[in-house]
Design a protein around this motif. Structure first.
Motif, PDB file in Angstrom:
ATOM      1  N   ASN A 136      51.053  42.236  48.366  1.00 13.94           N
ATOM      2  CA  ASN A 136      51.482  41.033  47.397  1.00 13.94           C
ATOM      3  C   ASN A 136      51.488  39.585  48.455  1.00 13.94           C
ATOM      4  OD1 ASN A 136      51.538  42.697  45.096  1.00 13.94           O
ATOM      5  ND2 ASN A 136      53.517  43.477  45.837  1.00 13.94           N
ATOM      6  N   VAL A 137      50.656  39.393  49.254  1.00  8.62           N
ATOM      7  CA  VAL A 137      50.519  38.313  50.107  1.00  8.62           C
ATOM      8  C   VAL A 137      49.622  37.213  49.121  1.00  8.62           C
ATOM      9  CG1 VAL A 137      50.030  37.297  51.982  1.00  8.62           C
ATOM     10  CG2 VAL A 137      50.679  39.488  52.142  1.00  8.62           C
ATOM     11  N   ARG A 138      50.173  36.405  48.572  1.00  9.64           N
ATOM     12  CA  ARG A 138      49.552  35.301  47.802  1.00  9.64           C
ATOM     13  C   ARG A 138      48.890  34.212  48.434  1.00  9.64           C
ATOM     14  NH1 ARG A 138      52.568  34.111  42.111  1.00  9.64           N
ATOM     15  NH2 ARG A 138      50.577  33.126  41.955  1.00  9.64           N
ATOM     16  N   VAL A 139      47.500  34.118  48.304  1.00 10.21           N
ATOM     17  CA  VAL A 139      46.892  33.156  49.233  1.00 10.21           C
ATOM     18  C   VAL A 139      45.812  32.297  48.271  1.00 10.21           C
ATOM     19  CG1 VAL A 139      45.103  32.839  50.980  1.00 10.21           C
ATOM     20  CG2 VAL A 139      46.525  34.420  50.841  1.00 10.21           C
ATOM     21  N   TYR A 140      46.171  30.950  48.462  1.00  9.17           N
ATOM     22  CA  TYR A 140      45.215  30.007  47.839  1.00  9.17           C
ATOM     23  C   TYR A 140      44.439  28.993  48.744  1.00  9.17           C
ATOM     24  CZ  TYR A 140      44.127  25.499  45.786  1.00  9.17           C
ATOM     25  OH  TYR A 140      43.715  24.290  45.164  1.00  9.17           O
ATOM     26  N   LYS A 141      42.978  28.966  48.649  1.00  6.00           N
ATOM     27  CA  LYS A 141      42.331  28.201  49.493  1.00  6.00           C
ATOM     28  C   LYS A 141      41.564  26.938  48.972  1.00  6.00           C
ATOM     29  CE  LYS A 141      39.494  28.196  53.646  1.00  6.00           C
ATOM     30  NZ  LYS A 141      38.764  28.728  54.709  1.00  6.00           N
TER      31      LYS A 141
END
Ligand code: URC
Length: 295
Positions: free
Chosen positions: A13-18
């Motif tokens: 559940n590592v949430r990443v936005y790029k």
């Protein structure tokens, strides 16, 4: 004597936005994903002997997920998953498998006054693009997929000819509602190296588009005899459209819509050919699965 039969650990559940900002056009593009990274290897003693010298902390794994997303493309997700996994093998000699799952969430560009907006997006459904990769020193296995694509057809689906015995109450039907949450996957032939994943990387978006298109078109136009038969037709076509795939899988809940007999109220006709108002069921539901491989 007990022994450690299997072990893997990492961060989930590592949430990443790029964001990608095109400096010339001013157009921005965004990717949001949820990453799970679980490591395997010579880590037994951390479980059996409290030996933390073999543990790459899950906090460091989380940091690595962010750093690799900064240093590398995150699209297609198959490439990012492979790059991330390969890092753990290259960096830590005692790690033998990196299991990476990437779930990509939808951010679809808004159309404003008839034109694509340069930096505004909306969530047009809970559908996800999914990649599950296992990166090992002798090769990279990748399963790509689609999940939670909710579809419904209001006719063009039948179900008859099934076993009838003293346990059967379901009437046969030649016209029913069919609805499901599509979970579809295509497993690639093993890639020997990260370079093999990188070479021809367009294959991943192409396959995703084909699988999505085939799923929706077949769902729509097939005069469905059953969920089983319709999903098999989808699998056959994806095997054809994605030559590097070796196994296609579907898992489809059959989300039932029940007719409601309203004849008790002033003789209202609402069954059979007169059925218009139905009761959608949240459960129980059918669950139909299959995997189709190349012969
Ligand atoms: O497409 C279907 N497959 C089944 O196996 C089944 N069983 C059932 O009750 N309804 C349906 N529909």
């Amino acid at each position: 004597m007990p022994f450690l039969a299997t072990a893997r650990y990492g961060k989930d559940n590592v949430r990443v936005y790029k964001v990608h900002r095109d400096q010339e056009t001013g157009v921005q593009s965004v990717t949001e994903m949820t990453v799970c990274c679980l490591l395997e290897g010579a880590i037994e003693t951390s479980y059996t002997e409290a030996d933390n010298s073999v543990v790459v902390a899950t906090d460091s794994i989380k940091n690595t997920i962010y750093i690799k997303a900064k240093e590398n493309p995150v699209n297609p997700p198959e490439l990012y998953a492979s790059i991330l996994g390969q890092h753990f093998l290259d960096k830590y000699a005692h790690i033998s498998v990196a299991n990476i799952k990437v779930t990509v969430h939808r951010w679809t560009r808004m159309t404003v006054d008839g034109a694509p907006h340069p930096h505004s997006f909306y969530r047009d459904g809970e559908e996800k693009r999914i990649v599950e990769a296992a990166i090992r020193r002798d090769g990279i296995t990748i399963k790509s997929g689609i999940a939670d694509l909710t579809v419904l057809k209001s006719t063009g689906s039948a179900f008859h000819g099934f076993v009838r015995d003293e346990y059967t109450s379901l009437p046969e039907t030649w016209d029913r509602i069919l609805s499901t949450d599509v979970d579809c996957s295509w497993t690639w032939k093993v890639f020997p190296t990260l370079a093999a994943v990188q070479e021809g990387v367009e294959r991943f978006d192409k396959a995703w588009e084909s699988a999505r298109q085939i799923t929706m078109k077949t769902f729509a136009i097939d005069e469905s005899a059953s969920v089983q038969n319709t999903m098999y037709k989808m699998c056959e076509q994806i095997l054809d459209a994605v030559p590097e795939s070796q196994l296609i899988g579907y898992s489809l809940p059959n989300k039932h819509y029940f007719e409601i007999d309203l004849s008790w109220h002033k003789g209202l006709k609402n069954t059979g050919k007169d059925a218009e108002v139905y009761a959608p069921q949240s459960g129980p539901n059918g669950l139909i699965k299959c995997e189709v491989a190349r012969s």
